[in-house]
Design an enzyme around this catalytic site. Structure first.
Site, mmCIF file in Angstrom:
data_model
loop_
_atom_site.group_PDB
_atom_site.id
_atom_site.type_symbol
_atom_site.label_atom_id
_atom_site.label_comp_id
_atom_site.label_asym_id
_atom_site.label_seq_id
_atom_site.Cartn_x
_atom_site.Cartn_y
_atom_site.Cartn_z
ATOM 1 N N ASP A 10 -9.721 -0.040 -0.480
ATOM 2 C CA ASP A 10 -8.841 0.958 0.130
ATOM 3 C C ASP A 10 -7.786 1.334 -0.897
ATOM 4 O O ASP A 10 -7.595 0.635 -1.900
ATOM 5 C CB ASP A 10 -8.186 0.382 1.394
ATOM 6 C CG ASP A 10 -7.251 1.370 2.091
ATOM 7 O OD1 ASP A 10 -7.574 2.572 2.120
ATOM 8 O OD2 ASP A 10 -6.202 0.944 2.592
ATOM 9 N N SER A 11 -7.068 2.411 -0.606
ATOM 10 C CA SER A 11 -5.968 2.810 -1.480
ATOM 11 C C SER A 11 -4.822 1.814 -1.426
ATOM 12 O O SER A 11 -3.936 1.839 -2.285
ATOM 13 C CB SER A 11 -5.463 4.207 -1.096
ATOM 14 O OG SER A 11 -5.029 4.209 0.251
ATOM 15 N N CYS A 73 -11.374 3.459 3.418
ATOM 16 C CA CYS A 73 -10.314 4.452 3.241
ATOM 17 C C CYS A 73 -10.893 5.798 3.637
ATOM 18 O O CYS A 73 -11.928 6.222 3.087
ATOM 19 C CB CYS A 73 -9.863 4.474 1.784
ATOM 20 S SG CYS A 73 -8.712 5.801 1.353
ATOM 21 N N ASN A 74 -10.268 6.456 4.595
ATOM 22 C CA ASN A 74 -10.782 7.741 5.055
ATOM 23 C C ASN A 74 -10.708 8.809 3.978
ATOM 24 O O ASN A 74 -11.626 9.618 3.832
ATOM 25 C CB ASN A 74 -10.006 8.180 6.297
ATOM 26 C CG ASN A 74 -10.421 7.412 7.532
ATOM 27 O OD1 ASN A 74 -11.359 7.788 8.232
ATOM 28 N ND2 ASN A 74 -9.739 6.313 7.806
ATOM 29 N N GLU A 152 3.494 -0.040 8.631
ATOM 30 C CA GLU A 152 3.837 -1.000 7.575
ATOM 31 C C GLU A 152 5.185 -1.664 7.816
ATOM 32 O O GLU A 152 5.451 -2.749 7.299
ATOM 33 C CB GLU A 152 3.769 -0.311 6.208
ATOM 34 C CG GLU A 152 2.349 0.110 5.874
ATOM 35 C CD GLU A 152 2.118 0.416 4.401
ATOM 36 O OE1 GLU A 152 3.079 0.344 3.610
ATOM 37 O OE2 GLU A 152 0.956 0.729 4.055
ATOM 38 N N THR A 185 -6.986 4.028 8.503
ATOM 39 C CA THR A 185 -7.166 2.596 8.740
ATOM 40 C C THR A 185 -5.892 1.895 9.194
ATOM 41 O O THR A 185 -5.948 0.753 9.665
ATOM 42 C CB THR A 185 -7.721 1.909 7.478
ATOM 43 O OG1 THR A 185 -6.908 2.249 6.351
ATOM 44 C CG2 THR A 185 -9.150 2.349 7.220
ATOM 45 N N HIS A 186 -4.742 2.540 9.075
ATOM 46 C CA HIS A 186 -3.509 1.977 9.633
ATOM 47 C C HIS A 186 -3.449 2.104 11.161
ATOM 48 O O HIS A 186 -2.813 1.294 11.836
ATOM 49 C CB HIS A 186 -2.272 2.695 9.069
ATOM 50 C CG HIS A 186 -1.891 2.314 7.685
ATOM 51 N ND1 HIS A 186 -2.661 2.604 6.590
ATOM 52 C CD2 HIS A 186 -0.791 1.655 7.208
ATOM 53 C CE1 HIS A 186 -2.055 2.156 5.493
ATOM 54 N NE2 HIS A 186 -0.920 1.568 5.854
#
Length: 266
Positions: A10-11, A73-74, A152, A185-186
């Site tokens: 993912d990023s 990661c989209n 986050e 994904t968050h």
């Protein structure tokens, strides 16, 4: 059968929700997770830059001996999936197609909502994927960039999060969507809040859970599942700021993260 690990990238940190879904769906599989924390976020970056970053990470994961790669990661899936599948000697699975299939089969045949980062929404990748499965579907999309910092910070049920969610989701509620794809994904960490805002009659589609099922199907089809009784090992690597990854990442993975390797990819 094959004991090699599954590569997941993912990023940054959000892809850990996909990793967690893979752990639950495939408890005997080992994984190597890479978070590109030095270059996060990918959302505002050009498709060419996202493809370049994603290919660099693919090559690093292949050097680790992975048997399959999950793009958790989209934005990377939207811009780089085809490039990675062309380049990779092992299967590469993205998060958009599994989520789109689930969304197309959900609800009562009405409109489908998609929320995600600005980059994912601008790509139109979910809308195209949903309409490939269910032609003519009305797809209502909405970028929700403030959800990422809220998650986050751990503000899953904070009044500010609910205020922002109601503002972002109002057009989708007015449209009367049957299903809502959590296209970042968050966002699964906000599921209880999002369900409350949208109402119980709207099905929330968690692309991470759907992707884990797709990974299981690919491993089975390729005959590369881990042998029964395999003790899994999970490695974590980042390109910057291991301390923050370990601290914030624990919220995503649902358990304490004790170590992450610092690696450079180029």
């Amino acid at each position: 059968m094959n004991q090699a690990p599954i590569g997941i990238f993912d990023s940054g940190i959000g892809g850990l929700t996909v990793a967690r879904a893979v752990y639950h769906r495939l408890p005997g599989e080992s994984t190597v997770y890479f978070g590109d924390t030095a270059r996060v976020p990918y959302g505002p970056k050009s498709p060419e830059t996202v493809r370049r970053y994603s290919l660099e990470i693919l090559h690093w994961l292949l050097d680790q001996g992975v048997k399959a790669v999950v793009i958790a990661c989209n934005t990377s899936t939207a811009h780089a999936l085809e490039a990675l599948q062309s380049e990779s000697p092992v299967p590469v699975i993205g998060v958009i197609e599994p989520g789109a299939r689930a969304a197309a089969g959900a609800g009562r045949g009405g409109p489908v909502g998609v929320i995600g980062t600005a980059g994912t929404i601008a790509s139109g990748a979910y809308a195209r994927a949903i309409r490939r499965v269910r032609p003519g579907t009305q797809v209502e999309q909405r970028a929700c960039p403030l959800f990422v910092p809220l998650v986050e910070e751990g503000w899953f049920e904070h009044p500010a999060a609910e205020l922002i969610a109601r503002e972002y989701l109002a057009p989708l509620r007015e449209t009367g969507v049957d299903a809502l794809v959590l296209g970042c994904t968050h966002y699964p960490l906000l599921k209880p809040l999002l369900q409350r805002v949208m109402g119980d009659d709207v099905r929330l589609i968690d692309s991470g859970e759907e992707t884990a099922s797709a990974v299981a199907a690919v491993l089975e089809a390729e005959g590369i599942t881990a042998p029964p009784g395999t003790e899994p090992r999970h490695r974590f690597a980042v390109s910057d700021d291991e301390a923050r990854f370990l601290h914030v990442g624990s919220r995503f993975i649902g358990e304490r993260l004790d170590a992450a390797e610092l690696v450079a990819v180029d």
